[in-house]
Enzyme design. Structure first.
Site, mmCIF file in Angstrom:
data_model
loop_
_atom_site.group_PDB
_atom_site.id
_atom_site.type_symbol
_atom_site.label_atom_id
_atom_site.label_comp_id
_atom_site.label_asym_id
_atom_site.label_seq_id
_atom_site.Cartn_x
_atom_site.Cartn_y
_atom_site.Cartn_z
ATOM 1 N N LYS A 101 0.892 -1.164 0.000
ATOM 2 C CA LYS A 101 0.000 0.000 0.000
ATOM 3 C C LYS A 101 0.924 1.205 0.000
ATOM 4 O O LYS A 101 1.559 1.509 1.006
ATOM 5 C CB LYS A 101 -0.896 -0.018 1.244
ATOM 6 C CG LYS A 101 -1.665 1.273 1.487
ATOM 7 C CD LYS A 101 -2.782 1.028 2.495
ATOM 8 C CE LYS A 101 -2.852 2.029 3.633
ATOM 9 N NZ LYS A 101 -3.319 3.359 3.275
ATOM 10 N N GLY A 189 -10.677 8.110 5.960
ATOM 11 C CA GLY A 189 -11.679 9.149 6.137
ATOM 12 C C GLY A 189 -13.049 8.662 6.580
ATOM 13 O O GLY A 189 -13.913 9.470 6.932
#
Lengths: 258, 68
Positions: A101, A189
């Site tokens: 990632k 988020g």
């Protein structure tokens, strides 16, 4: 969940569409229990120095079995291309995964991605044979460039990391999903279950989160809530929602009324 | 002789390999990455790489983290 509805990225098949981080938990036991409750089979981890002075400190991978979970090393905390490359290569050298990632951060306050650096690092790592899953902005043009470089999935943010603001720009996410033909994994988020469901309803292939679970008052309960939210969102997406209309449409027939 | 291990000075005997140092530190080799003077070592090299005076060794592993 439909057992045939599997997510496949670069030959890796995933059972869960909820991916989770491993930071911010009270201890490894809580980390382990939360991951179990979430049903996630992809777990992202950071790469850091081993504590050599206090060897009593346990290893995260003693609690998260790499045989059971796909370990997704990240380059969290890297603000330059050089650092991101170094951490990605170290992660692979540890011998657990060829996935990464990829994060190249631009700013400590927002933790927004430095997309210029991200593209450069992604290009190099793809050439080196990494399976690069880039953490990026909700920018359709950058997403397309990442795919053109060879990223088999793109991970746009919903909102700043750890902010819990939910999806700030659903229209951009929709455009990204229509622009690129690889899985979109909404990363960062998410604040609560409805945010995760919404991301999936928009057509995300998976959602990655950490703080929303680890920071909840009851992380284990929130982990379970997220599991169902991602399922529900995925099912709703596949079911195809009704279109929005301004006026009412009666559900019951008029015929037969007195 | 002295080397730097994860930023800290440490005395080691001449003829010490990376593998021997890891064993002395009680570190399992299967989940770590080792960088010697900025060169990432393959695990197969741990047994054959001898440490030299002034070497800078980094031993890394996975910790909890989602982002940052």
């Amino acid at each position: 969940m439909d057992a045939h509805d599997r997510l496949v990225i670069a030959g890796h098949e995933f059972k869960s569409r909820l991916w989770v981080g491993t930071g911010k938990y009270k201890d490894f036991i809580e980390t382990q229990k939360a991951i179990e409750a979430s049903g996630a089979d992809v777990v992202t981890v950071a790469v850091r120095r081993v504590n050599i002075t206090d060897r009593s400190r346990e290893n995260l991978l003693d609690y998260i079995d790499p045989k059971k979970y796909t370990i997704l090393p990240n380059t969290a905390g890297c603000y330059t291309v050089e650092d991101a490359l170094r951490y990605a290569r170290l992660a692979r050298a540890a011998g657990v995964s060829d996935l990464v990632k990829l994060e190249v951060l631009g700013d400590e306050k927002t933790l927004f991605p430095d997309t210029v650096g991200l593209l450069e690092a992604a290009r190099i790592l793809v050439k080196e044979g990494f399976i690069v899953l880039p953490y990026t902005n909700d920018d359709p043009i950058v997403a397309k460039k990442l795919v053109d470089i060879g990223c088999p999935a793109v991970m746009p943010l919903a909102a700043p990391i750890g902010s819990g603001l939910g999806i700030r720009n659903p229209y951009n996410l929709k455009i990204i999903m229509e622009t690129v033909k690889v899985p979109i994994i909404v990363d960062a988020g998410v604040g609560t279950a409805s945010d995760a469901a919404l991301a999936m309803e928009y057509g995300a292939e998976a959602v990655l989160m950490n703080t929303a679970i680890a920071g909840a008052q009851d992380p284990l309960a929130m982990a379970e809530a997220m599991k169902y939210a991602v399922w529900a969102g995925r099912l709703a997406f596949k079911a195809g929602r009704i279109s929005r209309k301004l006026y009412a449409t009666a559900s019951s027939p008029i015929e037969g009324m007195l | 002789m002295h080397i730097q291990v994860n930023g800290e000075s440490r005395g080691v005997n001449h003829g010490t390999t990376v593998a021997v140092l890891l064993r002395d530190l009680n570190i399992r080799v299967d989940r770590v990455a080792v960088e010697l003077n900025l060169e990432i070592l393959a695990k197969d090299d741990f047994d054959t790489r001898f440490l030299q005076e002034g070497d800078r060794l980094e031993i890394l592993s996975f910790i909890g983290g989602g982002a940052v």
